[in-house]
Design a protein around this motif. Structure first.
Motif, short mmCIF file in Angstrom:
data_model
loop_
_atom_site.label_atom_id
_atom_site.label_comp_id
_atom_site.label_asym_id
_atom_site.label_seq_id
_atom_site.Cartn_x
_atom_site.Cartn_y
_atom_site.Cartn_z
N SER A 14 -2.22 -3.07 -0.90
CA SER A 14 -2.04 -3.84 0.47
C SER A 14 -0.84 -4.07 0.76
O SER A 14 -0.01 -4.46 0.04
N ALA A 15 0.07 -3.81 1.82
CA ALA A 15 1.24 -3.82 2.31
C ALA A 15 1.41 -5.40 2.92
O ALA A 15 1.13 -5.59 4.06
N VAL A 16 2.02 -6.48 2.26
CA VAL A 16 2.24 -7.81 2.62
C VAL A 16 3.59 -7.63 3.53
O VAL A 16 4.56 -7.48 2.60
N THR A 17 3.75 -7.64 4.88
CA THR A 17 4.82 -7.19 5.59
C THR A 17 5.41 -8.40 6.30
O THR A 17 4.77 -9.23 7.02
N ASP A 225 5.82 -5.79 0.58
CA ASP A 225 5.56 -5.86 -0.87
C ASP A 225 4.12 -5.16 -0.98
O ASP A 225 3.13 -5.95 -0.37
N TRP A 226 3.96 -4.34 -1.81
CA TRP A 226 2.74 -3.81 -2.03
C TRP A 226 1.78 -4.39 -3.12
O TRP A 226 2.57 -4.55 -4.29
N LEU A 227 0.74 -4.88 -2.82
CA LEU A 227 0.02 -5.60 -3.61
C LEU A 227 -1.46 -4.83 -4.11
O LEU A 227 -1.98 -4.20 -3.18
N THR A 228 -1.46 -4.81 -5.47
CA THR A 228 -2.82 -3.90 -5.84
C THR A 228 -4.14 -4.70 -5.58
O THR A 228 -4.32 -5.58 -5.75
N VAL A 229 -4.90 -3.87 -4.79
CA VAL A 229 -6.13 -4.42 -4.31
C VAL A 229 -7.24 -3.98 -5.47
O VAL A 229 -7.76 -5.05 -5.82
N PHE A 230 -7.26 -3.11 -5.82
CA PHE A 230 -7.96 -2.58 -7.15
C PHE A 230 -7.25 -1.04 -7.44
O PHE A 230 -7.17 -0.37 -6.53
#
Length: 242
Positions: A14-17, A225-230
């Motif tokens: 998921s891109a937290v922008t 910032d790209w966060l790993t969802v799964f």
């Protein structure tokens, strides 16, 4: 603009922008949510909202459209299965420690005028939702879920199946809530009295509307910032076939 990415190497991310405008005292932080993820994803989003935001605009849980209600219920059936290692979204806006507003609640008068969906809409939704749920129950692996996640979350999958459905369906699933969200973001931009960062905690399906509204107000995306969802494969020791 991409909000959810699915790759073999990184899994679902998921891109937290961040959005900014040079002459505005308000910054916006878009946090695209997926309703089924590894616990670490929700912990990281919670930490960022607490650390970086002065106000959070959060999706209201009580105003979900019929399709959303059914799909979130289906996530709950998968929650806690060891073979998946995933949990249903567990971010409680009341515990963030910063003020939270729910645009969904501002539309009560509008909702009262549209409480009962038209018959043709109920028939269409009744046909769409079981098909999605059946697939999730039969093939509820991480890789199956990832295949059904596009840039706008799992709910966008129903858009493709509903191309021939009456316009009211898509409007009721996403359009009404998008309008309430974008009206709130616009109001926050125009009424800001001091510098602050506004977090937007909404399902990824709504981020396209939020980004479009902010761009229309003159804001620009300032990195993500790209966060790993799964990840696509379950944790070591799981009995999932993947």
């Amino acid at each position: 603009m991409q909000f959810i990415e699915v790759t073999e190497a990184a899994g679902v991310r998921s891109a937290v922008t961040r959005f900014w405008r040079p002459d505005s005292r308000v910054r916006f932080l878009l946090c695209p949510m997926i309703h089924l993820a590894e616990p670490a994803f929700y912990r990281e989003v919670t930490a960022r909202l607490r650390r970086d935001c002065d106000l959070v605009v959060a999706e209201g849980s009580g105003d979900a459209a019929p399709a959303a209600d059914a799909l979130v219920a289906s996530y709950a059936r998968l929650d806690g299965r060891e073979r998946l290692g995933l949990v249903v979204q567990d971010i409680d806006p009341r515990t963030l420690g910063v003020p939270v507003i729910h645009p969904d609640l501002d539309g009560q008068e509008l909702q009262r005028g549209h409480r009962e969906p038209p018959l043709r809409e109920r028939v269409t939704l009744a046909a769409l939702v079981p098909a999605v749920l059946a697939g999730m129950r039969l093939f509820g692996t991480r890789r199956y879920l990832a295949r059904h996640l596009t840039t706008e979350d799992l709910l966008s999958r129903t858009e493709g199946r509903a191309q021939d459905a009456p316009p009211d369906v898509d409007d009721r699933v996403l359009g009404r809530r998008d309008r309430l969200l974008t009206e709130t973001l616009t109001r926050l931009h125009h009424t800001a009295t001091g510098p602050r960062t506004v977090g937007v905690l909404y399902g990824a399906a709504h981020m396209r509307a939020a980004a479009t509204a902010l761009t229309g107000l003159g804001y620009h995306a300032d990195g993500a910032d790209w966060l790993t969802v799964f990840t696509l494969d379950p944790p070591a020791g799981s009995d999932s076939p993947g």
